[in-house]
Design an enzyme around this catalytic site. Structure first.
Site, PDB file in Angstrom:
ATOM      1  N   GLY A 117       0.820  -1.214   0.000  1.00 57.47           N
ATOM      2  CA  GLY A 117       0.000   0.000   0.000  1.00 57.47           C
ATOM      3  C   GLY A 117       0.850   1.258   0.000  1.00 57.47           C
ATOM      4  N   ASP A 165      -8.174  -1.050  -0.489  1.00 58.67           N
ATOM      5  CA  ASP A 165      -8.901   0.222  -0.393  1.00 58.67           C
ATOM      6  C   ASP A 165      -8.980   1.007  -1.702  1.00 58.67           C
ATOM      7  OD1 ASP A 165      -9.206  -0.229   2.264  1.00 58.67           O
ATOM      8  OD2 ASP A 165      -7.484   0.972   2.879  1.00 58.67           O
TER       9      ASP A 165
END
Ligand code: ADP
Length: 793
Positions: A117, A165
Site C-alpha cells: 500500500g 482500499d
C-alpha cells in the site's frame, strides 16, 4: 556524468530480482509474486522472494530465498500472500534501512519489486532516495568493502500497488480492490434478501479510512439508498437529506433500505458519522421508524481468493514490473505500475505517493473539493452516477425543462450478459431524474415487431421506477433479450413502430447483434426518416467481441465464472492427481475469454480462433505435458488446464483433444474434457460489470440528450448521432458507428479487426512455461505470418 545505462551486473553473475509483499495483504498479491518470479526467470535473471515484508529484508538470512519456476505453481488461486507480510517498525528508522541495504548487497540483489500500500511504497521511495548514503556508510564503517558495493551503486525499485482500499492516486485500481468489492457486494446481496423479507433497514460499514472507493462502488453496484464517504461529506443537513431520500424510496414502495458507510466517514466539520448514529436516525420512532440493523463487514473484505480481474491485473503488472526493472537507468525516476481504464502504464512513484497523502491532508483540512479532485476522474464520475440514480425525482436541479424531455426507448439485443439490467436500471433512473420518459421494448426487435394485421402486439411500456430499482444485482435480462436483427423483423415495419411510439432516442444494450442492428438502422436512415433520431449502443456480451470497445459489460462476470469453474475442477484433480482438463469456453470467434481466463488460472495452453490449432501444435503441447508430468513427481497435486475456445477449430474440439492426450499419455497421466456452457453467462453479475454498466449507461443517455433539438438533417450529417460507447486504452469514448463499421470491424468473423488483447496470449504462454510450439496458419483469417512480424503473437 551519470551513465545512461543500467548498472552492470556483478561480474559473472546473473541479475537478481527480488519480490516482496508488504503492508496489509490483499487478494492478488500471489499473482504478482508468481508473475515477477517467472518473468524474471524467463528474462534470464535469478528470482528471489523476501519473506515477511520489510521485516525479512531487515533480518535477512532465511527470509531471503531464491525461487525456482515451479515454486510458485498454483499460486494464482491462493488467497492472502504466501510469502507473508508484516508491519516493520525497524524500517521506519535509518539503522533498519541500513541493515536492509546490507542484506540486499550480501544477497547480490540488484532490484526490488514491492507490492504494498501507500505506506510500503513510501518506505520504498525513501529507501531508494537514501541508498547512495547507505552504501557509503556500509563502506565507511567497514561492514562492506568498496569492491563488494561497487555493482550496487544504484538501487532499482519498482512499486506495485496492493491494497483493498484502492486509495492510491494515479491508478484506477489497486491489486485486491475488486476482490474486496466482490466480497462486499456478495454480503450486501445476502443482506438485501433478508432486509426485503422483513422490510428492514441495514447500515453496513465497510473498510476505507481516507478512501471511500469501496463504499461508493458498493453503493453503485448494489443500488444502495445512501452512502457516506470521507472525500465528499454531505452538507450539514445530511440527516434530513438521508431521511428524505429513504422516505421517498419507501413511499414509492421499496421494502428494503441499505445505507453503506465507509469507516472514515464524517461530516463537513470532521465529526465522525458512525453506523450507530445512522441507525438511530432511521429507527427514530418519530421519524421513519424503520427496524434497523448494523452490519460491520470487517476482515471478510480481505479474505478469499482473488477475482479474475485481480489475477490478471497482478499478473500483467508483475510482468510490467520486471520489464521496468530491466529498462531502468540510474536516472529513471522510481516507477510504480498503474492501470488507467484498460491500459497498464508506468508512472513516477514519488508523485503518486505525494498525491495520495494530499488527499488525506485535504480531508483533514476539510477541503473536500480538493480531495475529490485529487481522486481520479473515474471516482467523481461514479459519485455523480450514484447521485443521479439515488435521488430519482427529488433533485430539482437535475430536472430539464419540459420542452427538452425525450421519449427514450431501451432495447436489449443479443444474448444475456451480466450488467445488462444494471445498465437499464441506471438509464431509467437517470431519465426519470431528468424528466424523460424511458420506454422498455420487450424481447428485442423480434418482440417489438410482433403484430396482428396492422395491430402491434409487441410490448412497449414506460418503465416503472420501483420495478427497475431492484435490478442492480440481477443477472440475465429483465425486459427480455433477442438476437433478431431489424432487417429480419422488417425495416419497414420497425420504422412505422418508431413513428407510432414517437421515439426521440434509442439506447441499445447488447452484443455483436446489437452492433449489427444499430448499423442497419443507421444505414436505413435515408429511406426511413423515423430512424433519424440519436441512437447509441452499450456493448454487453460475454464474448467481448464488439468493435469500438475493448470491454463489453458481461465479460468480467463470465471470466469470474470461468475462473471459479477452473479452480473447482483443478482442485477436484487433487484426489486423483496427474490430470489434464481440457475446458471449452464460449466467446464466438473471439479468443478473449479463453485467453484472459487462461491468464487468470495459469493454463498450460490456450487455443483461440484467431490462432487456430494444428496437429504439430497439439503434438508439441502433448510432448510438453509429458515432460512436465515426468519432472513433477507428485509434489504438486492440482490438475493442469488447457482452455479451448468453442470455435478455435472445426475439427479439434475439447473432447477430441482430451482423448488424444489420454492416448498419448499411456497411463502416465489422465485427461478429461469439460464444458461449462451457459454457466459462463453468470448468475449474479460481477461488481465491475455492474458499476461500469451504471457509469456507461448514464453517459449514453447524456449523449442522446445532447441531440434533443436537432433536426433530421443534422442527425443525418452528424456522425455522432449513431455511436458505440467503449473503453479504448485509457479513456471512455463514443465512436461514430460509420467509422467503426467501416474501419474497425471484421464482419466475417464478428469481431474487431484489431483485438487489443492479442499480445496477452504470448504472456499466458510465457508464464505457464509453454515452449515455443509450432503455430498453424489460422483457419479463419490466415493473419499469422503478418502479425507475428508485428509482434502480436
Ligand atoms: P501499507 O503499505 O498497506 O500502507 P503500512 O503503512 O503499515 O501499510 O506500511 C507497511 C510497512 O512499510 C511498515 O510496517 C514499514 O515497515 C514500511 N513503511 C511505511 N511507511 C514508511 C515510511 N514513511 N518510511 C519507512 N518505512 C515505511
Amino acid at each position: 556524468m551519470v551513465s545512461q545505462h543500467p548498472p552492470p551486473p556483478p561480474a559473472g553473475k546473473r541479475r537478481r530480482i527480488a519480490v516482496m509483499t508488504s503492508g496489509g495483504d490483499s487478494p492478488g498479491m500471489n499473482g504478482a509474486t508468481r508473475a515477477v518470479v517467472r518473468m524474471a526467470i524467463e528474462k534470464g535473471c535469478e528470482a528471489y522472494c523476501i519473506y515477511e515484508g520489510y521485516e525479512g529484508l531487515v533480518q535477512g538470512g532465511k527470509f531471503i530465498r531464491k525461487m525456482e519456476w515451479s515454486d510458485v505453481r498454483g499460486w494464482l488461486s491462493e488467497g492472502g500472500t504466501l510469502i507473508g507480510t508484516a508491519r516493520c517498525m525497524a524500517f521506519y528508522e535509518r539503522p533498519g534501512r541500513l541493515r536492509a541495504a546490507k542484506n540486499m548487497i550480501l544477497n547480490g540483489i540488484d532490484a526490488l519489486v514491492i507490492c504494498g500500500g501507500d505506506g510500503s511504497l513510501t518506505g520504498a521511495d525513501k529507501f531508494r532516495h537514501e541508498w547512495p548514503g547507505l552504501v557509503d556508510e556500509l563502506v565507511s564503517t567497514g561492514e562492506l568493502t568498496t569492491e563488494q558495493v561497487e555493482p550496487y551503486r544504484h538501487l532499482n525499485i519498482v512499486g506495485l500497488v496492493g491494497s483493498i482500499d484502492n486509495d492510491m492516486s494515479g491508478t484506477d485500481a489497486t491489486i485486491g480492490c475488486f476482490s474486496a468489492l466482490g466480497r462486499i457486494c456478495e454480503m450486501v446481496d445476502y443482506i438485501e434478501a433478508t432486509a426485503s423479507s422483513h422490510s428492514r433497514a441495514f447500515v453496513i460499514e465497510v473498510m476505507g479510512r481516507h478512501c471511500g472507493w469501496l463504499a461508493l462502488m458498493a453503493g453503485v453496484a448494489t443500488g444502495a439508498d445512501f452512502v457516506f464517504i470521507p472525500e465528499k461529506p454531505r452538507a450539514d443537513n445530511w440527516k434530513e437529506e438521508m431521511c428524505t431520500i429513504v422516505a421517498r424510496h419507501r413511499q414509492l414502495g421499496k421494502r428494503k433500505t441499505i445505507v453503506i458507510v465507509a469507516e472514515g466517514a464524517h461530516d463537513q466539520h470532521g465529526n465522525k458519522i458512525s453506523p450507530e448514529q445512522i441507525k438511530d436516525l432511521l429507527a427514530d420512532k418519530n421519524g421513519l421508524a424503520l427496524d434497523t440493523r448494523i452490519t460491520t463487514l470487517g476482515h471478510v473484505q480481505r479474505g478469499g481468493t482473488a477475482c479474475a480481474y485481480d489475477r490478471y491485473l497482478s499478473t500483467l503488472q508483475g510482468v510490467e514490473a520486471v520489464n521496468a526493472v530491466l529498462d531502468a537507468t540510474p536516472t529513471t525516476p522510481t516507477p510504480f505500475i498503474a492501470i488507467n481504464e484498460n491500459k497498464i502504464t508506468r508512472k513516477p512513484l514519488v508523485q503518486a505517493v505525494e498525491d495520495t497523502k494530499e488527499v488525506a491532508k485535504a480531508i483533514e483540512a476539510q477541503d473536500f473539493d480538493r480531495a475529490m479532485s485529487l481522486r481520479d476522474t473515474e471516482f467523481s464520475d461514479y459519485y455523480n452516477s450514484y447521485m443521479t440514480t439515488t435521488t430519482t425525482d427529488l433533485n430539482d436541479a437535475m430536472r430539464l425543462p419540459s420542452k427538452k424531455h425525450m421519449r427514450i426507448a431501451i432495447i436489449h439485443v443479443g444474448a444475456p450478459a451480466g450488467g445488462v439490467n444494471a445498465a437499464t436500471r441506471a438509464a431509467v433512473a437517470y431519465c426519470l431524474t431528468r424528466g424523460h420518459t424511458p420506454l422498455a421494448i420487450h424481447n428485442g426487435f423480434a418482440g417489438f415487431a410482433r403484430h396482428h394485421g396492422d395491430k402491434p402486439l409487441g410490448a412497449v411500456r414506460p418503465f416503472d421506477w420501483l420495478e427497475v430499482d431492484g435490478w442492480a444485482s440481477k443477472g440475465g435480462s429483465e425486459i427480455g433479450m433477442n438476437r433478431e436483427l431489424p432487417s429480419e423483423s422488417g425495416l419497414d415495419h420497425i420504422a412505422k413502430l418508431f413513428e407510432l411510439y414517437k421515439f426521440d432516442g434509442l439506447f441499445i444494450i447488447g452484443g455483436f447483434e446489437g452492433f449489427h442492428a444499430l448499423s442497419e438502422l443507421r444505414k436505413a436512415r435515408e429511406q426511413y426518416p423515423a430512424f433519424c433520431i440519436p441512437m447509441t449502443l452499450l456493448p454487453a456480451t460475454i464474448s467481448n467481441n464488439v468493435p469500438g470497445t475493448e470491454y463489453s459489460i458481461g465479460s468480467d462476470t463470465c471470466l469470474n465464472e470461468l475462473v471459479r469453474y477452473c479452480d473447482t475442477i483443478k482442485q477436484s484433480a487433487s484426489a486423483s492427481r496427474r490430470r489434464v482438463f481440457v475446458i471449452e469456453t464460449q466467446g464466438g470467434r473471439s479468443g478473449y475469454i479463453a485467453t484472459l481466463a487462461g491468464l487468470s488460472v495459469g493454463a498450460v495452453a490456450v487455443y483461440t480462433p484467431e490462432e487456430g490449432i494444428s496437429i504439430e501444435m497439439l503434438a508439441a503441447d502433448i510432448k510438453h505435458l509429458k515432460e512436465v508430468f515426468a519432472q513433477d513427481s507428485g509434489q504438486s497435486r492440482a490438475g493442469r488446464l488447457i482452455l479451448i475456445n468453442e470455435k478455435a477449430s472445426k475439427v479439434y474440439n475439447a473432447k477430441l483433444i482430451a482423448d488424444m492426450i489420454r492416448e498419448e499419455a499411456r497411463d502416465r497421466f489422465e485427461s478429461r474434457d469439460s464444458i461449462p456452457g451457459h454457466v459462463q453467462q453468470g448468475g449474479t453479475p460481477s461488481p465491475m460489470d455492474r458499476t461500469r454498466a451504471v457509469r456507461l449507461a448514464i453517459k449514453c443517455i447524456e449523449h442522446l440528450e445532447s441531440f434533443e433539438d436537432r433536426s433530421a438533417d443534422k442527425i443525418m450529417t452528424d456522425p455522432m448521432s449513431s455511436t458505440v460507447i467503449g473503453i479504448k486504452g485509457a479513456s471512455v469514448v463514443f465512436s461514430p458507428m460509420k467509422d467503426v463499421e467501416e474501419n474497425e470491424t471484421d464482419w466475417a468473423n464478428r469481431r474487431p479487426k484489431h483485438e487489443f488483447w492479442m499480445p496477452l496470449k504470448h504472456t499466458v504462454d510465457v508464464l505457464s512455461g509453454r515452449p515455443d510450439v509450432p503455430r498453424p496458419e489460422s483457419p479463419l483469417t490466415g493473419w499469422k505470418a503478418k502479425d507475428k512480424k508485428r509482434g502480436l503473437i
